[in-house]
Design a protein around this motif. Structure first.
Motif, PDB file in Angstrom:
ATOM      1  N   VAL A 276       0.181  13.618 -71.129  1.00  0.00           N
ATOM      2  CA  VAL A 276      -0.995  13.995 -70.348  1.00  0.00           C
ATOM      3  C   VAL A 276      -0.580  14.621 -69.019  1.00  0.00           C
ATOM      4  N   LEU A 277       0.446  14.067 -68.393  1.00  0.00           N
ATOM      5  CA  LEU A 277       0.922  14.632 -67.127  1.00  0.00           C
ATOM      6  C   LEU A 277       1.429  16.056 -67.339  1.00  0.00           C
ATOM      7  N   ARG A 278       2.171  16.290 -68.429  1.00  0.00           N
ATOM      8  CA  ARG A 278       2.649  17.651 -68.723  1.00  0.00           C
ATOM      9  C   ARG A 278       1.479  18.601 -68.972  1.00  0.00           C
ATOM     10  N   ALA A 279       0.479  18.123 -69.704  1.00  0.00           N
ATOM     11  CA  ALA A 279      -0.680  18.967 -70.003  1.00  0.00           C
ATOM     12  C   ALA A 279      -1.382  19.387 -68.711  1.00  0.00           C
ATOM     13  N   ILE A 280      -1.584  18.457 -67.804  1.00  0.00           N
ATOM     14  CA  ILE A 280      -2.249  18.768 -66.544  1.00  0.00           C
ATOM     15  C   ILE A 280      -1.406  19.724 -65.710  1.00  0.00           C
ATOM     16  N   ALA A 281      -0.102  19.513 -65.716  1.00  0.00           N
ATOM     17  CA  ALA A 281       0.792  20.389 -64.954  1.00  0.00           C
ATOM     18  C   ALA A 281       0.734  21.835 -65.444  1.00  0.00           C
ATOM     19  N   HIS A 282       0.372  22.020 -66.717  1.00  0.00           N
ATOM     20  CA  HIS A 282       0.276  23.366 -67.295  1.00  0.00           C
ATOM     21  C   HIS A 282      -1.167  23.866 -67.348  1.00  0.00           C
ATOM     22  N   GLY A 283      -2.045  23.202 -66.617  1.00  0.00           N
ATOM     23  CA  GLY A 283      -3.418  23.666 -66.533  1.00  0.00           C
ATOM     24  C   GLY A 283      -4.312  23.226 -67.667  1.00  0.00           C
ATOM     25  N   HIS A 284      -3.869  22.256 -68.455  1.00  0.00           N
ATOM     26  CA  HIS A 284      -4.667  21.759 -69.568  1.00  0.00           C
ATOM     27  C   HIS A 284      -5.034  20.295 -69.297  1.00  0.00           C
ATOM     28  N   GLY A 285      -5.294  19.565 -70.357  1.00  0.00           N
ATOM     29  CA  GLY A 285      -5.562  18.142 -70.200  1.00  0.00           C
ATOM     30  C   GLY A 285      -6.995  17.854 -69.798  1.00  0.00           C
ATOM     31  N   PRO A 286      -7.288  16.587 -69.539  1.00  0.00           N
ATOM     32  CA  PRO A 286      -8.676  16.169 -69.266  1.00  0.00           C
ATOM     33  C   PRO A 286      -9.168  16.644 -67.904  1.00  0.00           C
ATOM     34  N   THR A 287     -10.471  16.860 -67.831  1.00  0.00           N
ATOM     35  CA  THR A 287     -11.103  17.172 -66.542  1.00  0.00           C
ATOM     36  C   THR A 287     -12.025  16.050 -66.101  1.00  0.00           C
ATOM     37  N   ASP A 288     -12.398  15.186 -67.049  1.00  0.00           N
ATOM     38  CA  ASP A 288     -13.162  13.979 -66.713  1.00  0.00           C
ATOM     39  C   ASP A 288     -12.918  12.957 -67.822  1.00  0.00           C
ATOM     40  N   GLU A 289     -13.274  11.735 -67.599  1.00  0.00           N
ATOM     41  CA  GLU A 289     -13.086  10.650 -68.564  1.00  0.00           C
ATOM     42  C   GLU A 289     -11.697  10.694 -69.224  1.00  0.00           C
ATOM     43  N   PRO A 290     -10.635  10.514 -68.446  1.00  0.00           N
ATOM     44  CA  PRO A 290      -9.281  10.609 -69.002  1.00  0.00           C
ATOM     45  C   PRO A 290      -8.980   9.579 -70.083  1.00  0.00           C
ATOM     46  N   ILE A 291      -9.733   8.474 -70.117  1.00  0.00           N
ATOM     47  CA  ILE A 291      -9.435   7.447 -71.110  1.00  0.00           C
ATOM     48  C   ILE A 291      -9.582   7.991 -72.527  1.00  0.00           C
ATOM     49  N   ARG A 292     -10.573   8.847 -72.750  1.00  0.00           N
ATOM     50  CA  ARG A 292     -10.747   9.425 -74.086  1.00  0.00           C
ATOM     51  C   ARG A 292      -9.553  10.297 -74.458  1.00  0.00           C
ATOM     52  N   TYR A 293      -9.139  11.132 -73.526  1.00  0.00           N
ATOM     53  CA  TYR A 293      -7.989  12.011 -73.768  1.00  0.00           C
ATOM     54  C   TYR A 293      -6.730  11.182 -73.995  1.00  0.00           C
ATOM     55  N   LEU A 294      -6.563  10.141 -73.200  1.00  0.00           N
ATOM     56  CA  LEU A 294      -5.403   9.274 -73.336  1.00  0.00           C
ATOM     57  C   LEU A 294      -5.380   8.593 -74.702  1.00  0.00           C
ATOM     58  N   MET A 295      -6.519   8.148 -75.185  1.00  0.00           N
ATOM     59  CA  MET A 295      -6.562   7.461 -76.470  1.00  0.00           C
ATOM     60  C   MET A 295      -6.260   8.428 -77.624  1.00  0.00           C
ATOM     61  N   VAL A 296      -6.783   9.639 -77.544  1.00  0.00           N
ATOM     62  CA  VAL A 296      -6.456  10.640 -78.565  1.00  0.00           C
ATOM     63  C   VAL A 296      -4.954  10.944 -78.548  1.00  0.00           C
ATOM     64  N   THR A 297      -4.407  11.062 -77.343  1.00  0.00           N
ATOM     65  CA  THR A 297      -2.972  11.329 -77.213  1.00  0.00           C
ATOM     66  C   THR A 297      -2.151  10.160 -77.735  1.00  0.00           C
ATOM     67  N   ALA A 298      -2.579   8.927 -77.434  1.00  0.00           N
ATOM     68  CA  ALA A 298      -1.864   7.741 -77.920  1.00  0.00           C
ATOM     69  C   ALA A 298      -1.860   7.711 -79.448  1.00  0.00           C
ATOM     70  N   ARG A 299      -2.976   8.090 -80.051  1.00  0.00           N
ATOM     71  CA  ARG A 299      -3.032   8.118 -81.511  1.00  0.00           C
ATOM     72  C   ARG A 299      -2.030   9.143 -82.068  1.00  0.00           C
ATOM     73  N   SER A 300      -1.925  10.286 -81.402  1.00  0.00           N
ATOM     74  CA  SER A 300      -0.959  11.311 -81.826  1.00  0.00           C
ATOM     75  C   SER A 300       0.469  10.818 -81.654  1.00  0.00           C
ATOM     76  N   MET A 301       0.744  10.136 -80.540  1.00  0.00           N
ATOM     77  CA  MET A 301       2.087   9.607 -80.307  1.00  0.00           C
ATOM     78  C   MET A 301       2.437   8.530 -81.330  1.00  0.00           C
ATOM     79  N   ALA A 302       1.453   7.718 -81.701  1.00  0.00           N
ATOM     80  CA  ALA A 302       1.681   6.679 -82.713  1.00  0.00           C
ATOM     81  C   ALA A 302       1.969   7.319 -84.069  1.00  0.00           C
TER      82      ALA A 302
END
Length: 199
Positions: A78-104
Motif C-alpha cells: 500500500v505504501l508503494r502504491a501511494i508513493a506512485h500515485g495510486h492506492g486508497p483515497t479514503d477508507e484504507p481498511i478496505r484497500y488493506l484487506m483486499v491487498t492482504a487477501r492478495s498477499m495471502a
C-alpha cells in the motif's frame, strides 16, 4: 495609541499537518493526503490504527507462521502504491484487506510451488504434509550446494513461476539458453538431494 499585539492569532491558526501530535486527531482520508505529501508519520498512524484488524484478517487466511510476512507485505504494498500515485483515497481498511487477501494468495502459491519442487526431488505426496516436507533439511542443503546461477534459475522458475523468456531477460540470455540452464540446474539439484537423502 493602538498597541499591536505580537501574539499569534490563535483563532485563525491551525497546527501544521506534519506535527506528530495531530496524527491521532486526523481522519483516515486526511492521513492519506498527508502520506501523498510525503509525511511518513501519517503512514505510521495508518499502520497503528489498522494493523490489528489486518493481522486478525491475515490470521484467517494463512498459517500463524506466515501472518507477520503477510501483514508486512500488505502495508509495504500500500505504501508503494501511494508513493506512485495510486492506492486508497479514503477508507484504507478496505484497500488493506483486499491487498492482504492478495498477499495471502501469493503466499499459498509460493508454498505450493515449493511443495511441488520437493516432490520433484523425490518427495512422496502421500506421506507427510507440505509443512513437514518443506522442513526437510536435505532440500535446503542440496539447494545451497549449487552454484549461485543455478540457485537463482531454480528460484525464479520453481518458486516465482517465471517462464524461460522472463528468466532469460534477467540473465541477459535468450529463452532457449535460459530453459537449458534451468533444466541443468534442476537435474543437479535432484542429484544433490538424492545423494543427501540416501547418505
Amino acid at each position: 495609541m493602538t498597541i499591536l499585539s505580537t501574539a499569534p492569532d490563535r483563532a485563525g491558526s491551525t497546527p501544521p499537518r506534519s506535527s506528530p501530535r495531530t496524527r491521532s486527531a486526523l481522519a483516515d482520508h486526511e492521513l492519506l493526503v498527508a502520506m501523498r505529501e510525503g509525511d511518513r508519520s501519517a503512514y505510521g498512524e495508518i499502520f497503528r490504527r489498522h494493523e490489528p484488524a489486518i493481522r486478525r484478517f491475515s490470521a484467517s487466511l494463512v498459517p500463524h507462521a506466515a501472518v507477520d510476512d503477510v501483514v508486512a507485505e500488505t502495508f509495504a504494498s500500500v505504501l508503494r502504491a501511494i508513493a506512485h500515485g495510486h492506492g486508497p483515497t479514503d477508507e484504507p481498511i478496505r484497500y488493506l484487506m483486499v491487498t492482504a487477501r492478495s498477499m495471502a494468495a501469493r503466499h499459498h502459491l509460493r508454498q505450493r510451488r515449493a511443495d511441488l519442487l520437493h516432490q520433484r526431488l523425490g518427495g512422496d505426496a502421500t506421506e507427510p504434509g507440505p509443512e513437514e516436507r518443506l522442513a526437510d533439511p536435505h532440500v535446503g542443503e542440496a539447494f545451497r550446494s549449487l552454484p549461485d546461477r543455478w540457485r537463482q534459475a531454480i528460484w525464479w522458475r520453481e518458486i516465482e513461476g517465471l517462464d524461460p523468456s522472463e528468466i532469460g531477460e534477467r540473465f541477459a540470455i535468450d529463452a532457449g539458453a535460459a530453459s537449458a540452464l534451468t533444466y541443468r540446474a534442476r537435474r543437479a539439484l535432484r542429484s544433490a538431494y538424492q545423494l543427501l537423502d540416501t547418505a
